[in-house]
Design an enzyme around this catalytic site. Sequence first.
Site, mmCIF file in Angstrom:
data_model
loop_
_atom_site.group_PDB
_atom_site.id
_atom_site.type_symbol
_atom_site.label_atom_id
_atom_site.label_comp_id
_atom_site.label_asym_id
_atom_site.label_seq_id
_atom_site.Cartn_x
_atom_site.Cartn_y
_atom_site.Cartn_z
ATOM 1 N N SER A 43 0.866 -1.120 0.019
ATOM 2 C CA SER A 43 -0.195 0.077 -0.246
ATOM 3 C C SER A 43 0.722 1.480 0.152
ATOM 4 O O SER A 43 1.975 1.202 0.722
ATOM 5 C CB SER A 43 -0.977 -0.056 1.260
ATOM 6 O OG SER A 43 -1.604 1.188 1.308
ATOM 7 N N SER A 72 -1.959 -3.783 -0.164
ATOM 8 C CA SER A 72 -2.663 -2.941 -0.933
ATOM 9 C C SER A 72 -4.122 -2.977 -0.105
ATOM 10 O O SER A 72 -4.688 -3.837 0.386
ATOM 11 C CB SER A 72 -2.888 -3.366 -2.495
ATOM 12 O OG SER A 72 -4.065 -2.778 -2.982
ATOM 13 N N SER A 73 -4.392 -1.571 -0.233
ATOM 14 C CA SER A 73 -5.967 -1.682 0.448
ATOM 15 C C SER A 73 -7.113 -2.489 -0.521
ATOM 16 O O SER A 73 -8.239 -2.668 0.173
ATOM 17 C CB SER A 73 -6.585 -0.030 0.382
ATOM 18 O OG SER A 73 -6.329 0.525 -0.860
ATOM 19 N N HIS A 93 -6.289 -4.490 -10.711
ATOM 20 C CA HIS A 93 -7.365 -3.577 -10.601
ATOM 21 C C HIS A 93 -6.669 -2.233 -10.978
ATOM 22 O O HIS A 93 -5.511 -1.910 -10.609
ATOM 23 C CB HIS A 93 -7.607 -3.316 -9.093
ATOM 24 C CG HIS A 93 -8.681 -2.183 -8.633
ATOM 25 N ND1 HIS A 93 -9.726 -1.915 -9.315
ATOM 26 C CD2 HIS A 93 -8.445 -1.274 -7.790
ATOM 27 C CE1 HIS A 93 -10.349 -0.938 -8.823
ATOM 28 N NE2 HIS A 93 -9.546 -0.327 -7.900
ATOM 29 N N HIS A 95 -7.979 2.062 -12.266
ATOM 30 C CA HIS A 95 -9.083 3.251 -12.389
ATOM 31 C C HIS A 95 -8.700 3.893 -13.985
ATOM 32 O O HIS A 95 -8.686 5.097 -14.143
ATOM 33 C CB HIS A 95 -9.067 4.146 -11.466
ATOM 34 C CG HIS A 95 -8.953 3.947 -10.123
ATOM 35 N ND1 HIS A 95 -8.701 4.421 -8.980
ATOM 36 C CD2 HIS A 95 -9.865 2.648 -9.695
ATOM 37 C CE1 HIS A 95 -8.968 3.782 -7.973
ATOM 38 N NE2 HIS A 95 -9.720 2.811 -8.286
ATOM 39 N N ASP A 118 -12.769 -11.790 -29.728
ATOM 40 C CA ASP A 118 -11.916 -12.511 -29.395
ATOM 41 C C ASP A 118 -11.338 -12.700 -27.836
ATOM 42 O O ASP A 118 -11.352 -13.610 -27.239
ATOM 43 C CB ASP A 118 -10.357 -12.128 -30.181
ATOM 44 C CG ASP A 118 -10.674 -12.173 -31.571
ATOM 45 O OD1 ASP A 118 -11.218 -12.820 -32.089
ATOM 46 O OD2 ASP A 118 -9.451 -11.307 -32.337
ATOM 47 N N HIS A 158 -16.657 3.121 -10.150
ATOM 48 C CA HIS A 158 -15.181 2.610 -9.587
ATOM 49 C C HIS A 158 -14.078 2.499 -10.629
ATOM 50 O O HIS A 158 -13.488 3.487 -10.913
ATOM 51 C CB HIS A 158 -15.398 1.541 -8.423
ATOM 52 C CG HIS A 158 -14.329 1.271 -7.782
ATOM 53 N ND1 HIS A 158 -13.962 0.156 -6.862
ATOM 54 C CD2 HIS A 158 -12.846 1.694 -7.919
ATOM 55 C CE1 HIS A 158 -12.967 0.044 -6.315
ATOM 56 N NE2 HIS A 158 -12.083 0.957 -6.959
ATOM 57 N N TYR A 212 -6.087 -20.414 -31.976
ATOM 58 C CA TYR A 212 -4.907 -19.311 -32.052
ATOM 59 C C TYR A 212 -4.114 -19.427 -30.671
ATOM 60 O O TYR A 212 -3.023 -19.466 -30.929
ATOM 61 C CB TYR A 212 -5.523 -17.899 -32.244
ATOM 62 C CG TYR A 212 -4.768 -16.663 -32.436
ATOM 63 C CD1 TYR A 212 -3.910 -16.510 -33.384
ATOM 64 C CD2 TYR A 212 -4.606 -15.827 -31.228
ATOM 65 C CE1 TYR A 212 -3.091 -15.607 -33.466
ATOM 66 C CE2 TYR A 212 -3.672 -14.761 -31.407
ATOM 67 C CZ TYR A 212 -2.798 -14.679 -32.603
ATOM 68 O OH TYR A 212 -2.057 -13.674 -32.571
HETATM 69 ZN ZN LIG Z 1 -9.993 1.380 -6.798
#
Ligand SMILES: [Zn+2]
Length: 218
Positions: A43, A72-73, A93, A95, A118, A158, A212
């Site tokens: 974090s 990490s939070s 994750h 943003h 695809d 989010h 593929y």
């Molecule tokens: Zn977030």
Amino acid sequence: MNDLRKIVADLHAELVRYNLVVWTAGNVSGRVPGEDLFVIKPSGVSYDELTPENMVVCDLDGNLVEGEHSPSSDTAAHAYVYRNMPEVGGVVHTHSTYASAWAARGEAIPCVLTAMADEFGGEIPVGPFALIGDDSIGQGIVQTLKGHRSKAVLMQNHGVFSIGKDAKAAVKAAVMCEDVARTVHVARQLGDPLPIAQDDIDRLYDRYQNVYGQRSPR
Ligand SMILES: [Zn+2]
């Protein structure tokens, strides 16, 4: 374990390279093969200071097992996914801008590009609005992605959570998610993107995932 620490630390540079993150937002984690543990970003450490050594190891309840920094939070959400989706080996994750803009509207990204068929096999779905602090983000990710072809979900208001067989595959899904979010956004500016018939989506997805994929493992 040391290999995985390096892999996870290095993959964070890809989030920067593809402009998916600012400041310390965003995180990558990878499941430790054969153990109920995963490696995740610490974090509050800036991206250029991430090293294999300062990565954090947690158990599948999100408790710190190894590391000098706190995890990490978003660790609880990653842990919930690993507990409930045993096939998942990596979680990411971000943003990232365009994908989060779709999330802000609570709108799924429609499958109007062959590259999207695809990679995601259809639309990129929206998950519920959920606040950080308990299992609700994790639950929303799992409820939305379990049984869905898409490896990415737009959590409402989010951002993006993506999954993969390993951390690298989850990073690829996050990168591709932002790419299609941007292209479909741009397409919308001058009109309505044309839909792709479900049969064709199915054929594209099947070919890319099977034929593929075997020629060129990723
Ligand atoms: Zn977030």
